[in-house]
Design an enzyme around this catalytic site. Structure first.
Site, mmCIF file in Angstrom:
data_model
loop_
_atom_site.group_PDB
_atom_site.id
_atom_site.type_symbol
_atom_site.label_atom_id
_atom_site.label_comp_id
_atom_site.label_asym_id
_atom_site.label_seq_id
_atom_site.Cartn_x
_atom_site.Cartn_y
_atom_site.Cartn_z
ATOM 1 N N ASP A 479 0.829 -1.211 0.000
ATOM 2 C CA ASP A 479 0.000 0.000 0.000
ATOM 3 C C ASP A 479 0.862 1.259 0.000
ATOM 4 O O ASP A 479 2.070 1.224 0.291
ATOM 5 C CB ASP A 479 -0.904 -0.033 1.242
ATOM 6 C CG ASP A 479 -2.242 0.634 0.998
ATOM 7 O OD1 ASP A 479 -2.341 1.462 0.069
ATOM 8 O OD2 ASP A 479 -3.196 0.339 1.743
ATOM 9 N N ASP A 549 -10.610 1.848 -3.416
ATOM 10 C CA ASP A 549 -11.158 1.501 -2.105
ATOM 11 C C ASP A 549 -12.676 1.468 -2.159
ATOM 12 O O ASP A 549 -13.320 1.046 -1.191
ATOM 13 C CB ASP A 549 -10.727 2.542 -1.060
ATOM 14 C CG ASP A 549 -9.380 2.196 -0.462
ATOM 15 O OD1 ASP A 549 -8.810 1.160 -0.830
ATOM 16 O OD2 ASP A 549 -8.890 2.974 0.382
HETATM 17 C C1 GLA Z 1 -5.769 1.885 2.167
HETATM 18 C C2 GLA Z 1 -6.098 0.737 1.257
HETATM 19 C C3 GLA Z 1 -7.157 -0.118 1.903
HETATM 20 C C4 GLA Z 1 -6.652 -0.622 3.219
HETATM 21 C C5 GLA Z 1 -6.214 0.532 4.093
HETATM 22 C C6 GLA Z 1 -5.504 0.058 5.339
HETATM 23 O O1 GLA Z 1 -6.838 2.742 2.306
HETATM 24 O O2 GLA Z 1 -6.477 1.187 0.007
HETATM 25 O O3 GLA Z 1 -7.500 -1.188 1.059
HETATM 26 O O4 GLA Z 1 -5.593 -1.521 3.008
HETATM 27 O O5 GLA Z 1 -5.342 1.409 3.420
HETATM 28 O O6 GLA Z 1 -5.082 1.096 6.132
#
Ligand code: GLA
Length: 781
Positions: A479, A549
């Site tokens: 990430d 997301d």
């Molecule tokens: C980001 C990612 C999510 C998740 C969060 C965790 O927002 O896109 O999928 O992994 O971080 O903190």
């Protein structure tokens, strides 16, 4: 095939031709890029040359020797400021004397076989076909600077790639403030410049800009390729459709600040440029040093957007994605994030994984929250040791138990970041990107580690290697959750601060390359708050990327349609999640959530432990169905049909014998005329079995209309209404036809949709957010 015919260069692929020439002045005139044309000799190309008979009005003449040459009115292969061309340049330099004029003149060329990789960045490659290469060397004699333009013609892919390399052959420092990757000059204007823009949870909305005059720019200063402006863009004609008309698709193998623009000059000639964003870019190139720009990927088709997408998809699958997972079926995963966010522990994770196993999940992923004191997003990034309170036996024990359930185990990391509240920051405040003694603008309570500093990259290689080897880790979600602000590297001297964003990306690539080479079996998935870094640079190391997301099916159908223009479905990950949706609070049927997510790399991200038996049963069937059709859905040829209130997708196996289709309606139209689904890409002569699976229909969404079929009166929302809803289902429509691909592609008339009347198995209940999947199988040999 690449040929030099006197002063004309012809780059042919199977179906396209790219052509330019060296003018008498030594500048390079672009002549043609489009469907393949026959050029047998240099004289065949004369018809394409610019013919200037006199210099015009207020324009400048290049030189006394060429009194009719006005560079402002020539289609150029590369351009610079100072000698008459006042359109957007390809290269900009501030010389040691402070001047910014450049004049690059042709010196020599080399044609070669094969594909040479870039030195500092990922680039495309070919294992399965033929590539021809061409390097042109240009020279600015006044300042002693060499510019090489590098071309690759991917014969079997109908793709041309370009990049550039600048070398300072003088004895003085120069400041390079722009070096683009590709330039495409057109004779005319009125092109539609399509860009894909958005934000967090709203990535990849398609925007069409008709550029008749002036300039349109698609760029980012986020430090990542960004959800604001993806580097993939298209140029087409207003009359281009999904399946007809001219369409160019262009992308950049780069993950940082990029810039694409269409600039229409005074004579109505359009110029397209793509490359690193020149905003605040200032690279010091010392005597003897070189700088290379990222590789740009270009394709063109006369078969509309779909024609272009098919070439781009095949190229990304074959010539960008690499390693163990390139062609392997991607596992159906269950991710812990939306099930429990930061609130995880071993027993919770194991319960979830067990439910996952029961419905057919193959890989369990522990998302954020497992390390340091990570109870929220304010702390612990950088402290990559396990939180023993949450996972008493460490990652090793958890992974082992997950494996014992018969699942693979995966983990989440965010290596590039640090919280100020972390041991790492306390030990190394000099390792972050911020300006000493100045206030910092924070994003998600975290700072970016300075990957321009090799020591930081070395540290991350060692920390990540420890995690990736501490247990049986099959998958890593990588990430990156903020964009850049306060660009500043404490590692670099003040005169090199304009290099920070690019050097960061170079450091990132070294980090990714080292770890993916060291752990070749791990399936890596890129992520940056969803799709804030969805690009070909990342895909050169990680075969798949978390597209957004936002898991809401109605956003996803639009966002995934956006991705589908430039990226194959095997790179786009998509999850079925809870209802109401966590990002939009929208209520959609679980079937719709699956139908959309299935056109990509499928996963689940919800609390299966709290789900009712009916949903779990549905999920089990979904996963079984997906596994049966996974090769088509992940690696088949993807076709877009209609987009808008109605979305229509089809995926066809390589041999054309198996296909899956999907239609989705955003809002239902009363008494709507829509009754057809148009599959694409089938073999017209072959006979197919076209069918769907019946989906029983719930009673509750009909409200008090239930009384139209109920023998007793039922009060809406009463206990009896809920009981009936639980136990009584209405029949769903069944479609079942055997006919030729040609017939199907002319439009399958579906069962009539409910329009205030009709309550039987011949009615398609198709309300807001409804979708259907159709299957096509041919037994024809
Ligand atoms: C980001 C990612 C999510 C998740 C969060 C965790 O927002 O896109 O999928 O992994 O971080 O903190």
């Amino acid at each position: 095939m690449i040929r030099q015919l006197d002063n004309v260069f012809v780059l042919d692929t199977k179906n396209t031709t790219y052509c330019f020439r060296v003018m008498d002045s030594g500048h390079l005139e672009h002549l043609y890029y489009g469907k393949r044309i026959a050029i047998y000799s240099a004289s065949d190309a004369i018809a394409l040359f610019e013919k200037q008979a006199f210099s015009s009005g207020s324009s400048n003449v290049y030189s006394e020797q060429y009194p009719t040459l006005t560079l402002e009115n020539v289609r150029l292969e590369m351009s610079s400021y100072g000698k008459g061309d006042i359109r957007e340049p390809f290269v900009e330099i501030t010389h040691s004397d402070g001047s910014t004029t450049c004049d690059f003149i042709y010196r020599s060329s080399v044609i070669f076989e094969g594909k040479t990789p870039l030195d500092t960045m990922p680039s495309s490659y070919e294992d399965n076909g033929t590539v021809h290469g061409l390097t042109l060397t240009l020279y600015d004699a006044e300042y002693g600077i060499t510019l090489e333009l590098v071309y690759s013609a991917f014969e079997d892919r109908d793709v041309i790639t370009r990049s550039a390399r600048l070398t300072n052959n003088s004895d003085r420092n120069i400041r390079l403030t722009r070096l683009m990757s590709a330039q495409l000059d057109f004779e005319d204007n009125g092109y539609v410049f399509t860009t894909f823009n958005g934000n967090w949870a709203r990535e990849m909305y398609r925007h069409d800009h008709l550029v008749n005059m002036g300039k349109h720019v698609n760029s980012t200063y986020a430090g990542t390729s960004s959800s604001r402006a993806n580097p993939f863009v298209m140029l087409s004609r207003p009359s281009t459709t999904e399946d007809t008309g001219l369409c160019y698709g262009i992308n950049l193998i780069y993950s940082g600040n990029h810039y694409e623009c269409v600039d229409v000059g005074a004579w109505g000639k359009s110029r397209f440029l793509t490359g690193i964003n020149p905003a605040s870019f200032d690279f010091l190139v010392a005597p003897g040093e070189s700088f290379e720009s990222p590789e740009a990927v270009m394709t063109v088709s006369e078969d509309g957007y779909n024609g272009m997408s098919r070439r781009m998809h095949a190229f990304v699958r074959e010539c960008i994605v690499r390693g163990e997972w390139k062609k392997k079926s991607r596992p159906v995963l269950l991710n812990s994030w939306e099930a429990s966010y930061f609130d995880i522990n071993e027993s919770k994770l194991l319960r979830l994984a067990k439910e996952g196993k029961d419905v057919g999940i193959e890989l369990f992923v522990m998302d954020d929250g497992w390390f340091g004191n990570r109870k929220d997003d304010k702390r612990s990034l950088g402290d990559w040791y396990v939180n023993e309170k949450k996972l008493p036996g460490g990652i090793e024990r958890l992974a082992k138990k997950i494996n014992e359930l018969g699942l693979d185990f995966g983990i989440w990391v965010e290596p590039e970041m640090v919280n100020v509240d972390s041991d790492l920051y306390r030990a190394h405040p000099e390792w972050v990107i911020d300006i000493p003694d100045k206030p910092h603008s924070e994003g998600r309570n975290q700072r970016i580690l300075d990957l321009a500093n090799p020591a930081v990259v070395d540290h991350l290689i060692s920390e990540m290697s420890k995690i990736f080897s501490c247990a049986n880790i099959a998958y890593v979600k990588w990430d990156m959750n903020r964009i850049f602000s306060d660009y500043y590297s404490k590692y670099l001297p003040s005169e090199r601060q304009g290099e920070v964003s690019h050097r960061y990306i170079l450091g990132l690539y070294r980090l990714m390359r080292t770890l993916t080479e060291r752990f070749p079996k791990i399936l890596f998935e890129g992520c940056a708050s969803g799709g804030n870094r969805f690009d070909l640079g990342i895909l050169s190391y990680f075969p798949q990327i978390w597209a957004s997301d936002d898991t809401d099916a109605i956003y996803r159908v639009k966002g995934q349609t956006g991705y589908s223009y430039g990226y194959p479905m095997s790179t786009v990950t998509a999850h079925v999640s809870a209802c109401p949706n966590h990002q939009t609070l929208r209520v959609t049927p679980i079937a719709t959530r699956f139908d959309v997510a299935a056109f990509g790399v499928l996963g689940y991200e919800c609390n299966l432990c709290d789900m009712n038996a009916e949903d779990l049963k549905a999920i089990k069937l979904q996963i079984a169905l997906y596994k049966e059709w996974r090769d088509v859905l992940q690696y088949g040829t993807f076709y877009r049909g209609r987009s808008g209130n109605l979305y229509e997708w089809t995926c066809v196996s390589e041999d054309g014998k198996r296909a899956v289709g999907m239609i989705l309606q955003v809002l239902s139209e009363p008494n709507s005329a829509f009754t057809q689904y148009f599959p694409k890409g089938l073999l017209p002569e072959a006979r197919y079995h076209f069918y769907n699976f019946e989906r029983k229909v719930r009673i509750k969404p009909f409200g008090d209309l239930v009384n139209m079929i109920s023998p007793i009166h039922i009060k809406q929302d009463s206990l009896i209404h809920n009981i009936v809803d639980k136990f009584v289902k209405m029949p769903g429509e069944v479609e079942d036809y055997v006919t030729s691909g040609g017939v199907l592609m002319s439009g399958v008339k579906l069962k009539g949709a409910f329009a205030g009347t009709g309550y039987d198995e011949n009615t398609r209940f198709f309300s807001d957010f409804s979708s259907r999947m159709y299957f096509m199988e041919s037994e024809t040999e």
